[in-house]
Design a protein around this motif. Structure first.
Motif, PDB file in Angstrom:
ATOM      1  N   GLU A  52      14.661  76.076   5.471  1.00  0.00           N
ATOM      2  CA  GLU A  52      15.549  76.870   6.312  1.00  0.00           C
ATOM      3  C   GLU A  52      15.507  78.367   6.027  1.00  0.00           C
ATOM      4  OE1 GLU A  52      19.342  74.947   5.807  1.00  0.00           O
ATOM      5  OE2 GLU A  52      18.680  73.174   6.923  1.00  0.00           O
ATOM      6  N   SER A  53      15.234  78.758   4.794  1.00  0.00           N
ATOM      7  CA  SER A  53      15.272  80.193   4.505  1.00  0.00           C
ATOM      8  C   SER A  53      13.932  80.760   4.051  1.00  0.00           C
ATOM      9  CB  SER A  53      16.361  80.515   3.481  1.00  0.00           C
ATOM     10  OG  SER A  53      16.106  79.870   2.260  1.00  0.00           O
ATOM     11  N   CYS A  54      13.246  80.085   3.184  1.00  0.00           N
ATOM     12  CA  CYS A  54      12.016  80.640   2.617  1.00  0.00           C
ATOM     13  C   CYS A  54      10.844  80.582   3.597  1.00  0.00           C
ATOM     14  CB  CYS A  54      11.661  79.903   1.331  1.00  0.00           C
ATOM     15  SG  CYS A  54      10.210  80.600   0.502  1.00  0.00           S
ATOM     16  N   ILE A  55      10.558  79.423   4.139  1.00  0.00           N
ATOM     17  CA  ILE A  55       9.382  79.271   5.011  1.00  0.00           C
ATOM     18  C   ILE A  55       9.472  80.172   6.241  1.00  0.00           C
ATOM     19  CG2 ILE A  55       8.147  77.633   6.509  1.00  0.00           C
ATOM     20  CD1 ILE A  55       8.559  75.553   4.224  1.00  0.00           C
ATOM     21  N   PRO A  56      10.618  80.217   6.937  1.00  0.00           N
ATOM     22  CA  PRO A  56      10.681  81.152   8.077  1.00  0.00           C
ATOM     23  C   PRO A  56      10.471  82.613   7.663  1.00  0.00           C
ATOM     24  CG  PRO A  56      12.402  79.514   8.294  1.00  0.00           C
ATOM     25  CD  PRO A  56      11.793  79.343   6.920  1.00  0.00           C
ATOM     26  N   ALA A  85       7.929  66.319   6.548  1.00  0.00           N
ATOM     27  CA  ALA A  85       7.086  67.428   6.998  1.00  0.00           C
ATOM     28  C   ALA A  85       7.643  67.998   8.299  1.00  0.00           C
ATOM     29  CB  ALA A  85       5.640  66.974   7.172  1.00  0.00           C
ATOM     30  N   ASN A  86       8.037  67.129   9.214  1.00  0.00           N
ATOM     31  CA  ASN A  86       8.616  67.593  10.468  1.00  0.00           C
ATOM     32  C   ASN A  86       9.925  68.338  10.216  1.00  0.00           C
ATOM     33  OD1 ASN A  86       8.456  67.648  13.439  1.00  0.00           O
ATOM     34  ND2 ASN A  86      10.366  66.512  13.262  1.00  0.00           N
ATOM     35  N   GLU A  87      10.756  67.788   9.342  1.00  0.00           N
ATOM     36  CA  GLU A  87      12.019  68.436   8.995  1.00  0.00           C
ATOM     37  C   GLU A  87      11.771  69.803   8.335  1.00  0.00           C
ATOM     38  OE1 GLU A  87      16.070  67.324   6.489  1.00  0.00           O
ATOM     39  OE2 GLU A  87      14.660  65.729   6.977  1.00  0.00           O
ATOM     40  N   THR A  88      10.697  69.924   7.607  1.00  0.00           N
ATOM     41  CA  THR A  88      10.314  71.197   7.000  1.00  0.00           C
ATOM     42  C   THR A  88       9.869  72.197   8.060  1.00  0.00           C
ATOM     43  OG1 THR A  88       9.638  70.059   4.970  1.00  0.00           O
ATOM     44  CG2 THR A  88       8.741  72.268   5.315  1.00  0.00           C
ATOM     45  N   ALA A  89       9.196  71.724   9.099  1.00  0.00           N
ATOM     46  CA  ALA A  89       8.630  72.598  10.125  1.00  0.00           C
ATOM     47  C   ALA A  89       9.646  73.071  11.163  1.00  0.00           C
ATOM     48  CB  ALA A  89       7.484  71.876  10.832  1.00  0.00           C
ATOM     49  N   VAL A  90      10.672  72.276  11.436  1.00  0.00           N
ATOM     50  CA  VAL A  90      11.593  72.565  12.542  1.00  0.00           C
ATOM     51  C   VAL A  90      12.278  73.932  12.435  1.00  0.00           C
ATOM     52  CG1 VAL A  90      13.788  71.829  13.589  1.00  0.00           C
ATOM     53  CG2 VAL A  90      11.923  70.195  13.284  1.00  0.00           C
ATOM     54  N   ALA A  93       9.753  76.559  13.542  1.00  0.00           N
ATOM     55  CA  ALA A  93       9.452  76.419  14.971  1.00  0.00           C
ATOM     56  C   ALA A  93      10.613  76.944  15.812  1.00  0.00           C
ATOM     57  CB  ALA A  93       9.167  74.959  15.304  1.00  0.00           C
ATOM     58  N   THR A  94      11.832  76.646  15.397  1.00  0.00           N
ATOM     59  CA  THR A  94      13.017  77.133  16.111  1.00  0.00           C
ATOM     60  C   THR A  94      13.095  78.652  16.046  1.00  0.00           C
ATOM     61  OG1 THR A  94      14.180  75.071  15.629  1.00  0.00           O
ATOM     62  CG2 THR A  94      15.533  76.965  16.243  1.00  0.00           C
ATOM     63  N   ALA A  95      12.873  79.215  14.870  1.00  0.00           N
ATOM     64  CA  ALA A  95      12.928  80.674  14.707  1.00  0.00           C
ATOM     65  C   ALA A  95      11.869  81.378  15.547  1.00  0.00           C
ATOM     66  CB  ALA A  95      12.766  81.043  13.234  1.00  0.00           C
ATOM     67  N   LEU A  96      10.697  80.758  15.677  1.00  0.00           N
ATOM     68  CA  LEU A  96       9.602  81.365  16.429  1.00  0.00           C
ATOM     69  C   LEU A  96       9.635  81.012  17.910  1.00  0.00           C
ATOM     70  CD1 LEU A  96       6.633  80.807  13.941  1.00  0.00           C
ATOM     71  CD2 LEU A  96       7.997  82.892  14.276  1.00  0.00           C
ATOM     72  N   GLY A  97      10.457  80.021  18.276  1.00  0.00           N
ATOM     73  CA  GLY A  97      10.528  79.581  19.669  1.00  0.00           C
ATOM     74  C   GLY A  97       9.280  78.862  20.130  1.00  0.00           C
ATOM     75  N   ILE A  98       8.658  78.098  19.228  1.00  0.00           N
ATOM     76  CA  ILE A  98       7.440  77.356  19.580  1.00  0.00           C
ATOM     77  C   ILE A  98       7.650  75.867  19.366  1.00  0.00           C
ATOM     78  CG2 ILE A  98       5.910  79.303  19.104  1.00  0.00           C
ATOM     79  CD1 ILE A  98       5.175  78.021  16.444  1.00  0.00           C
ATOM     80  N   ASN A  99       6.801  75.067  19.997  1.00  0.00           N
ATOM     81  CA  ASN A  99       6.843  73.623  19.842  1.00  0.00           C
ATOM     82  C   ASN A  99       6.006  73.187  18.652  1.00  0.00           C
ATOM     83  OD1 ASN A  99       8.458  73.154  22.149  1.00  0.00           O
ATOM     84  ND2 ASN A  99       6.644  73.358  23.442  1.00  0.00           N
ATOM     85  N   ILE A 100       6.241  71.964  18.224  1.00  0.00           N
ATOM     86  CA  ILE A 100       5.473  71.350  17.147  1.00  0.00           C
ATOM     87  C   ILE A 100       4.575  70.292  17.760  1.00  0.00           C
ATOM     88  CG2 ILE A 100       5.586  69.949  15.052  1.00  0.00           C
ATOM     89  CD1 ILE A 100       8.338  71.226  14.500  1.00  0.00           C
ATOM     90  N   SER A 101       3.291  70.339  17.447  1.00  0.00           N
ATOM     91  CA  SER A 101       2.349  69.292  17.850  1.00  0.00           C
ATOM     92  C   SER A 101       2.227  68.306  16.702  1.00  0.00           C
ATOM     93  CB  SER A 101       0.978  69.870  18.164  1.00  0.00           C
ATOM     94  OG  SER A 101       1.030  70.681  19.313  1.00  0.00           O
ATOM     95  N   THR A 102       1.885  67.065  17.017  1.00  0.00           N
ATOM     96  CA  THR A 102       1.751  66.055  15.969  1.00  0.00           C
ATOM     97  C   THR A 102       0.411  65.340  16.062  1.00  0.00           C
ATOM     98  OG1 THR A 102       2.831  64.353  17.317  1.00  0.00           O
ATOM     99  CG2 THR A 102       4.243  65.637  15.835  1.00  0.00           C
ATOM    100  N   ASN A 180       6.658  81.666  -3.614  1.00  0.00           N
ATOM    101  CA  ASN A 180       7.563  82.503  -4.410  1.00  0.00           C
ATOM    102  C   ASN A 180       8.939  82.607  -3.776  1.00  0.00           C
ATOM    103  OD1 ASN A 180       5.901  83.117  -6.607  1.00  0.00           O
ATOM    104  ND2 ASN A 180       4.861  84.699  -5.439  1.00  0.00           N
ATOM    105  N   CYS A 181       9.512  81.464  -3.414  1.00  0.00           N
ATOM    106  CA  CYS A 181      10.835  81.430  -2.811  1.00  0.00           C
ATOM    107  C   CYS A 181      11.896  81.817  -3.858  1.00  0.00           C
ATOM    108  CB  CYS A 181      11.164  80.043  -2.283  1.00  0.00           C
ATOM    109  SG  CYS A 181      10.030  79.476  -0.993  1.00  0.00           S
ATOM    110  N   THR A 182      12.672  82.816  -3.554  1.00  0.00           N
ATOM    111  CA  THR A 182      13.703  83.299  -4.461  1.00  0.00           C
ATOM    112  C   THR A 182      14.700  82.185  -4.782  1.00  0.00           C
ATOM    113  OG1 THR A 182      13.489  85.497  -3.528  1.00  0.00           O
ATOM    114  CG2 THR A 182      15.486  85.045  -4.775  1.00  0.00           C
ATOM    115  N   GLY A 183      14.927  81.955  -6.055  1.00  0.00           N
ATOM    116  CA  GLY A 183      15.863  80.928  -6.476  1.00  0.00           C
ATOM    117  C   GLY A 183      15.322  79.518  -6.464  1.00  0.00           C
TER     118      GLY A 183
END
Length: 188
Positions: A52-56, A85-90, A93-102, A180-183
C-alpha cells in the motif's frame, strides 16, 4: 526541392521509429509481499504496508503501463501465492489507474503467456511493465520471460523486497536491487 522533401520525410520517419521503439524500455519483476506462515491466505501487516505505501511510491515514477500477475492453477497446487501477488499489485494498479493482466501457472498453463503479454503490450506502448508474481514460482516466470540472467530464484522467493530490472536489449544481465522500504527493509 523534391529531394529535400524526401530527405526530410525519411528523417522524420526515422526519428519517429526510434522514439516509438520500446525495445530498450526495462521491465520489472517483484514477488508478492510478505505472507502469513503455514500457507494462510493474504498478506501480513508488513506485506500490506509494502503493497500500500512502498510499492506505489517506488513504481509510480517508472512509467508503468501494465501490471501482470499470476493465477492459481486449476488443481490449486501451484501458484499458491498468486492471490497474495494480486493483493500486492492492486494498490499500485489503483494509484496508476491501470488494469492488471493475469497468466495461469502450473501444469497445462500457457508458459508463453507472460512473454506474449509483455510483447503484445510493447507493440503499442512505450511504457514499462511490472510483473508481480508468486514468490514460490519465480523460477518459471524468469524462464518464461527469457531472462535467466544468473538470478538466484531461491533468493527472489525469500526476499519480497527485491526488484529485478530487465533491459530487453541485455536479457542476460538483469539488475537486482532492494526496495528499501522505510520501516520494513534494512539497509541494502
Amino acid at each position: 526541392m523534391r529531394l529535400q522533401f524526401l530527405q526530410l520525410l525519411l528523417a522524420a520517419l526515422g526519428s519517429t521509429a526510434c522514439t516509438s521503439e520500446p525495445a530498450g524500455i526495462p521491465f520489472y519483476i517483484i514477488s508478492n509481499g510478505e505472507t502469513p506462515s503455514l500457507g494462510r491466505p493474504g498478506l501480513t501487516p508488513i506485506g500490506k504496508q509494502r503493497a500500500e505505501s512502498c510499492i506505489p511510491a517506488i513504481f509510480s515514477g517508472l512509467n508503468i503501463g501494465l501490471i501482470i500477475t499470476c493465477t492459481v492453477d486449476r488443481d490449486g497446487e501451484e501458484g499458491l501465492n498468486c492471490a497474495a501477488a494480486n493483493e500486492t499489485a492492486v494498490p499500485l494498479a489503483t494509484a496508476l489507474g491501470i488494469n492488471i493482466s493475469t497468466c495461469a501457472t502450473g501444469d497445462g498453463a500457457d508458459d508463453d503467456c507472460p512473454n506474449n503479454t509483455l510483447q503484445n503490450f510493447r507493440k503499442n506502448s512505450n511504457q514499462s511493465v511490472l510483473f508481480v508474481w508468486d514468490s514460490t514460482d519465480m523460477e518459471d516466470l524468469i524462464e518464461n520471460v527469457d531472462t535467466d540472467a544468473g538470478l538466484d530464484n531461491d533468493q527472489l522467493a525469500l526476499h519480497p523486497d527485491l526488484i529485478v530490472t530487465v533491459n530487453p536489449n541485455d536479457l542476460e544481465n538483469a539488475g537486482l536491487t532492494s526496495m528499501n522500504c522505510t520501516g520494513i527493509d534494512g539497509t541494502a
